[in-house]
Motif scaffolding. Sequence first.
Motif, PDB file in Angstrom:
ATOM      1  N   GLY A   1      -4.006   8.647  -1.492  1.00 29.23           N
ATOM      2  CA  GLY A   1      -2.813   8.214  -2.281  1.00 29.23           C
ATOM      3  C   GLY A   1      -2.742   9.103  -3.578  1.00 29.23           C
ATOM      4  O   GLY A   1      -1.747   8.889  -4.232  1.00 29.23           O
TER       5      GLY A   1
ATOM      6  N   THR B   1     -11.816  11.051   0.830  1.00 28.66           N
ATOM      7  CA  THR B   1     -10.975   9.703   1.419  1.00 28.66           C
ATOM      8  C   THR B   1     -11.955   9.332   2.662  1.00 28.66           C
ATOM      9  O   THR B   1     -12.071   8.399   2.844  1.00 28.66           O
ATOM     10  CB  THR B   1      -9.672   9.850   1.400  1.00 28.66           C
ATOM     11  OG1 THR B   1      -9.047  10.375   0.380  1.00 28.66           O
ATOM     12  CG2 THR B   1      -9.131   8.751   2.308  1.00 28.66           C
TER      13      THR B   1
ATOM     14  N   ALA C   1      -2.091   8.035   4.048  1.00 27.33           N
ATOM     15  CA  ALA C   1      -3.500   7.487   3.704  1.00 27.33           C
ATOM     16  C   ALA C   1      -4.443   8.887   3.595  1.00 27.33           C
ATOM     17  O   ALA C   1      -5.653   8.571   3.135  1.00 27.33           O
ATOM     18  CB  ALA C   1      -4.042   6.490   4.532  1.00 27.33           C
TER      19      ALA C   1
ATOM     20  N   HIS D   1      -2.282   3.685   0.488  1.00 26.59           N
ATOM     21  CA  HIS D   1      -3.687   3.412  -0.099  1.00 26.59           C
ATOM     22  C   HIS D   1      -4.727   2.663   0.530  1.00 26.59           C
ATOM     23  O   HIS D   1      -4.834   1.523   0.282  1.00 26.59           O
ATOM     24  CB  HIS D   1      -3.171   2.566  -1.493  1.00 26.59           C
ATOM     25  CG  HIS D   1      -2.347   3.276  -2.362  1.00 26.59           C
ATOM     26  ND1 HIS D   1      -2.650   4.293  -3.012  1.00 26.59           N
ATOM     27  CD2 HIS D   1      -0.799   3.252  -2.684  1.00 26.59           C
ATOM     28  CE1 HIS D   1      -1.696   4.679  -3.730  1.00 26.59           C
ATOM     29  NE2 HIS D   1      -0.517   4.047  -3.688  1.00 26.59           N
TER      30      HIS D   1
ATOM     31  N   SER E   1       0.880  -1.243   0.078  1.00 26.34           N
ATOM     32  CA  SER E   1      -0.004   0.070  -0.039  1.00 26.34           C
ATOM     33  C   SER E   1       0.929   1.301  -0.079  1.00 26.34           C
ATOM     34  O   SER E   1       0.602   2.152   0.536  1.00 26.34           O
ATOM     35  CB  SER E   1      -0.701  -0.165   1.101  1.00 26.34           C
ATOM     36  OG  SER E   1      -1.874  -1.111   1.050  1.00 26.34           O
TER      37      SER E   1
ATOM     38  N   HIS F   1      -6.000   1.589  -4.585  1.00 31.34           N
ATOM     39  CA  HIS F   1      -5.557   2.610  -5.690  1.00 31.34           C
ATOM     40  C   HIS F   1      -6.690   3.271  -6.570  1.00 31.34           C
ATOM     41  O   HIS F   1      -7.517   2.594  -7.124  1.00 31.34           O
ATOM     42  CB  HIS F   1      -4.400   1.801  -6.600  1.00 31.34           C
ATOM     43  CG  HIS F   1      -3.225   1.565  -5.959  1.00 31.34           C
ATOM     44  ND1 HIS F   1      -2.222   1.955  -6.106  1.00 31.34           N
ATOM     45  CD2 HIS F   1      -3.285   0.199  -5.259  1.00 31.34           C
ATOM     46  CE1 HIS F   1      -1.100   1.399  -5.309  1.00 31.34           C
ATOM     47  NE2 HIS F   1      -1.745   0.316  -4.668  1.00 31.34           N
ATOM     48  N   ASN F   2      -6.506   4.508  -6.633  1.00 31.67           N
ATOM     49  CA  ASN F   2      -7.417   5.464  -7.660  1.00 31.67           C
ATOM     50  C   ASN F   2      -8.915   5.010  -7.203  1.00 31.67           C
ATOM     51  O   ASN F   2      -9.775   4.648  -8.221  1.00 31.67           O
ATOM     52  CB  ASN F   2      -7.117   4.912  -8.884  1.00 31.67           C
ATOM     53  CG  ASN F   2      -5.668   5.582  -9.496  1.00 31.67           C
ATOM     54  OD1 ASN F   2      -5.525   6.782  -9.440  1.00 31.67           O
ATOM     55  ND2 ASN F   2      -4.991   4.768  -9.797  1.00 31.67           N
TER      56      ASN F   2
ATOM     57  N   PRO G   1      -3.996  -2.837   1.082  1.00 30.73           N
ATOM     58  CA  PRO G   1      -5.179  -1.901   1.008  1.00 30.73           C
ATOM     59  C   PRO G   1      -6.431  -2.484   1.865  1.00 30.73           C
ATOM     60  O   PRO G   1      -6.550  -3.535   1.859  1.00 30.73           O
ATOM     61  CB  PRO G   1      -5.721  -1.585  -0.233  1.00 30.73           C
ATOM     62  CG  PRO G   1      -4.315  -1.861  -1.115  1.00 30.73           C
ATOM     63  CD  PRO G   1      -3.831  -3.159  -0.389  1.00 30.73           C
TER      64      PRO G   1
END
Length: 456
Positions: free
Chosen positions: A268, A312, A264, A64, A59, A68-69, A414
């Motif tokens: 990310g 997030t 985090a 992350h 991660s 991711h994304n 993750p």
Amino acid sequence: MGTAVQAEQSERVSAKYAKHVNPQWVRLLGLLEMDVRYERCEGAELLTSDGRRIVDFLSGYCVHNVGHNHPDVVEALQRELSRCGPAMIQTHVADLAGELAERLCARAGGRLSKVFFASSGSEGVEAAIKFARAHTKRTGLLAAEHAFHGLTCGALSLMSDEFWREGFGPLLPGVKVVPFGSLESLEGELKSKEFAAFIVEPVQSEAGVCVPAADYLRGAESLCRRYGTLFVLDEVQTGMYRTGTFLAAQHFGVEPDMVILAKALSGGLVPVGAVLMSNEICDSVYSSLPRAFVHTSTFSENSLAMRAGLATLEVLEREELGRRAMDAGNYLREQLTTALREFEIVKEVRGLGLLMGIEFQAPKQLRLRIPYEAFGAIHGGMFGQILVMRLFRDFGFLTQVCGNNFMVLKVAPPLVIQEAQMDDFVAAVRSVVELANSPGAFWSEALGLARRAFRG
């Protein structure tokens, strides 16, 4: 695109990086057979240009948490960019910063009611040092042995491992370190009343994922209160639900004076850090109108970072990733412990939530101890890097050893990791450990790696 063309492009990319950025990093990745081009990264999966699928169990060192994304964070950033709002005017009240600060403080609780935003964990540590000195009027700093707080000069001053410090001195004076977990040693230093802050990780990540005894942090907090030293937690890796709760501190029932977050916090995608603190500490720095900007940072409250942080938090809570971290962490630790129990080279599997480490130890069998000690004499990290290389190359799992303890393999996927992916990881680790448990290919490959590494 053909394989040959892809390989040629990859070589060009690596050559440019080696020429203009860091040639030794390119060399290291080449030795470990990890110099690949990533085309698409989603959730816990990394897709390479040559069609491989890598499952991320690192991660980005706990960056992350939402994967991711994550599409919701990406969309929030796209919306923020498209509105052409005030990204970095510097002379306005940043509304998104106020909103994010409010949400962070509400989740952290306790005495934490103000936030200073930064661009990284290291910068957050630097801010914590300054704020602690301003509040206490003391200059000394206390930290724990084998901690990792960052690589800027102030943060580096808090770290005892010489590997990171060599060649960068002199560092901050007045810094002392005590053994992590020892209240007796901590009190012995605090009695001098010289220290502005005791800055400590609630779980020492790079030291080997060291989880303290249940009463250690409560005892440390009590001692800091008694002697007038601020109790500061570095939660750069442990925060944002990585261990199950929003802060790892909440597992231990403590109320720190300051908490440092980063990694985090923005999914990310955008550099961001945050220092949470009490009103009293904040007022010690921003104590008058002329001192309203006495400590700031260029990118501190930029709208992209703040929007990423808000998105997030929304993902972490809507998808209940804190609960997921606890449940998945318990499952993964149990499965790893069961799968590796029979191997004497495995000392322990430990951790909290989805931050854990597999600690290895020297084998007792003479047939294994001889090659183990030979490679240890070449470099202390040789054994761990062979584990990392084989997990990546042979099984498609990305992980790494801990930065201050090469005998501990870090396991930090993750928080969106799926049970099937964890099961495959357990099987892969067992296969590699089984290979290391007998003389042959594992050890001969280690010798080959050592020869390539030290060949001029």
